[in-house]
Scaffold this active site. Sequence first.
Site, PDB file in Angstrom:
ATOM      1  N   ARG A 138       0.826  -1.215   0.000  1.00  0.00           N
ATOM      2  CA  ARG A 138       0.000   0.000   0.000  1.00  0.00           C
ATOM      3  C   ARG A 138       0.861   1.267   0.000  1.00  0.00           C
ATOM      4  O   ARG A 138       0.496   2.282   0.597  1.00  0.00           O
ATOM      5  CB  ARG A 138      -0.963  -0.009   1.191  1.00  0.00           C
ATOM      6  N   ARG A 161      -3.232   6.652   0.575  1.00  0.00           N
ATOM      7  CA  ARG A 161      -3.632   7.882   1.243  1.00  0.00           C
ATOM      8  C   ARG A 161      -2.540   8.555   2.048  1.00  0.00           C
ATOM      9  O   ARG A 161      -2.677   9.715   2.452  1.00  0.00           O
ATOM     10  CB  ARG A 161      -4.839   7.597   2.155  1.00  0.00           C
ATOM     11  N   ARG A 194      -5.914  11.504  -7.000  1.00  0.00           N
ATOM     12  CA  ARG A 194      -7.065  10.618  -7.053  1.00  0.00           C
ATOM     13  C   ARG A 194      -8.382  11.326  -6.789  1.00  0.00           C
ATOM     14  O   ARG A 194      -9.417  10.972  -7.348  1.00  0.00           O
ATOM     15  CB  ARG A 194      -6.916   9.461  -6.045  1.00  0.00           C
ATOM     16  N   ASP A 254      -6.856  -3.590  -6.938  1.00  0.00           N
ATOM     17  CA  ASP A 254      -7.467  -4.155  -5.733  1.00  0.00           C
ATOM     18  C   ASP A 254      -7.771  -5.625  -5.963  1.00  0.00           C
ATOM     19  O   ASP A 254      -8.074  -6.036  -7.086  1.00  0.00           O
ATOM     20  CB  ASP A 254      -8.757  -3.401  -5.388  1.00  0.00           C
ATOM     21  N   TYR A 290     -14.533 -11.952   1.673  1.00  0.00           N
ATOM     22  CA  TYR A 290     -15.317 -10.739   1.408  1.00  0.00           C
ATOM     23  C   TYR A 290     -16.665 -11.085   0.776  1.00  0.00           C
ATOM     24  O   TYR A 290     -17.692 -10.505   1.130  1.00  0.00           O
ATOM     25  CB  TYR A 290     -14.549  -9.777   0.495  1.00  0.00           C
TER      26      TYR A 290
END
Lengths: 357, 357
Positions: free
Chosen positions: A33, A37, A46, A82, A160
């Site tokens: 990652r 962010r 983004r 992802d 998920y």
Amino acid sequence: MTAGPAAEEAALTTLVRACRRQPVPHTPVWFMRQAGRSLPEYRKARGEGSILATIADAELSAELTLQPVRRYGVDAAILFSDITVPVHAVGFGVDVEPGRGPVVAEPFRSPADLRRLRPLEPDTDTPYVGEAAGMVARELAGTDVALVGFAGAPFTVASYLVEGGPSRTFARVKALMHGDPATWDELMDRLTGMATSFATAQVRAGASVVQLFDSWAGCLSPREYERFALPATTRVLADVAALGVPTILFGVGTGELLPLMGTSGADVVGVDWRVPLDEARRRVGPGHAVQGNLDPALVLAPWGVVEAETEDVLARAGTEPGHVFNLGHGVLPETDPTVLERVVELVHARGRAGVAP
Amino acid sequence: MTAGPAAEEAALTTLVRACRRQPVPHTPVWFMRQAGRSLPEYRKARGEGSILATIADAELSAELTLQPVRRYGVDAAILFSDITVPVHAVGFGVDVEPGRGPVVAEPFRSPADLRRLRPLEPDTDTPYVGEAAGMVARELAGTDVALVGFAGAPFTVASYLVEGGPSRTFARVKALMHGDPATWDELMDRLTGMATSFATAQVRAGASVVQLFDSWAGCLSPREYERFALPATTRVLADVAALGVPTILFGVGTGELLPLMGTSGADVVGVDWRVPLDEARRRVGPGHAVQGNLDPALVLAPWGVVEAETEDVLARAGTEPGHVFNLGHGVLPETDPTVLERVVELVHARGRAGVAP
């Protein structure tokens, strides 16, 4: 005159060499990652909105992939994408919420839901993935920076789909695997094919290493992992290895699973911060490189602590070839990028695994 | 004629005997969070509203504590309370939200916040705890059902105070321990005193075993655990042991910490489902009983699976004395109580640790 094996060997990046346990000029380092962010340039480029929409914009995705390479001087780019992209692309109904993670509108509940998981056709379902990977690979051509492709391991993607989102207990997914193992196995089959197709498209576009994220495997007991998760993972890794690229298998909280992960066929086993790296090497057994394992939360501590912990990871990695430095899990959004810059410098200067003295 | 040691010995409950690794008539079993949302009688009796308000009602708290004893025939009641009761009682500003857990209005941020953690005076701050424990103890007098008192280990309580609520990364608490170890140590000191006072009040009211919940210790590396969590835990356990009751130390994801937990002074080390119980016994070392470790998520699977997994836990517990059967973490709210009833029957019939053949 064509390039022979020796020339090919010479062209291998430091990351690929470390994955194959060959001598390296320095310990390679990248961060899970690393595009995200924590970077102001990421937040600026983004903007708001769905992560999956950003991923579907190949040019933007390539730019986000390259940002941390420029800033940190890491040895790898990892495609900005992802693990749920394939199931999203075949219409299962998945979205990725910033700060929460993947959420599924209609979770997998019965064998009838298998119909919602047709095979992935990367060229038509996710053309942007190959395009973005190709752009990044062209940008990195001739450098020592490798492009890491990736996919979600079938178990973690299934978690998920079955839970409907992130879970703490994994109660539904365990009830399914134990209660209806035939449906579970069929689900694993479908997700195995999708993971392989997704990773293969990235390799064909220029990725030279593939990481399989089985992030939540650590919720399983060793017996559950061996029966319900490892077989599918082993198949994906074999299919990817057949493409000629080294593979990395990663999960969180996998201390008890490391010996089994060592049987998966992965060249590299990724380890979180809970197991010291020397102990992790013992557990995965000979014939593997290891990746890790600085605690991402520790990066928020004062530099003296980060420095000491980084040095400890490097010391435990030892001098035998086969160490890829990384965090034990993804970069936290509140991370100060300048700290990661210093970690990269330190790893490059002080890493000793497979580095000539 | 007064009762001598032999008579006292004879009066020990099965749970206490197992904790002390003495022969037992059957393997004792209880379930963490056995009083809770999985029981219809709990939902009916408690109604809505704050959990801390329910806990402050001694009569209701005693009733909730006894419900699972009546329904399941377990070998222990565990007081219906919460690890944040002491910090709440001294006015730190904590509430427990159903389904989320403890939340802190103004988290611990600096040494100035130490002033908000004065010592706990159980008689005046939390009289309802001793009252409830006393009511339960009187109800259980003369039975083979033990009352388990408990407290939160200083690290886990601190994690809530510093993070402000449940956390996945524990980034703030790690930043504090590494960045300002003097403040951390002082925080641990305060919480050590509160945990000891809280547990002592329960023992004085009739609890005959104390469990220390260090639920989130598993987020720490072994070195972090040894430096920042274990010393405080060791002090609480020593102070409680001095009262003459056996102690249980529990955490989730503690596979790497078990050898250190074995040095804590706890009589019993609780283990989640990730580490097979025979391996857990090896790691904690001789001189300890173990508690666990059926996966609470597995209880939602069909009975045949629950039965096989329960039998596996019992087989791995072996025949040497010192096994308390439990889940690897708390009962999930969606659990079917009739399944737990059958688990209790099975454990009582088939457990062999310290049971004469």
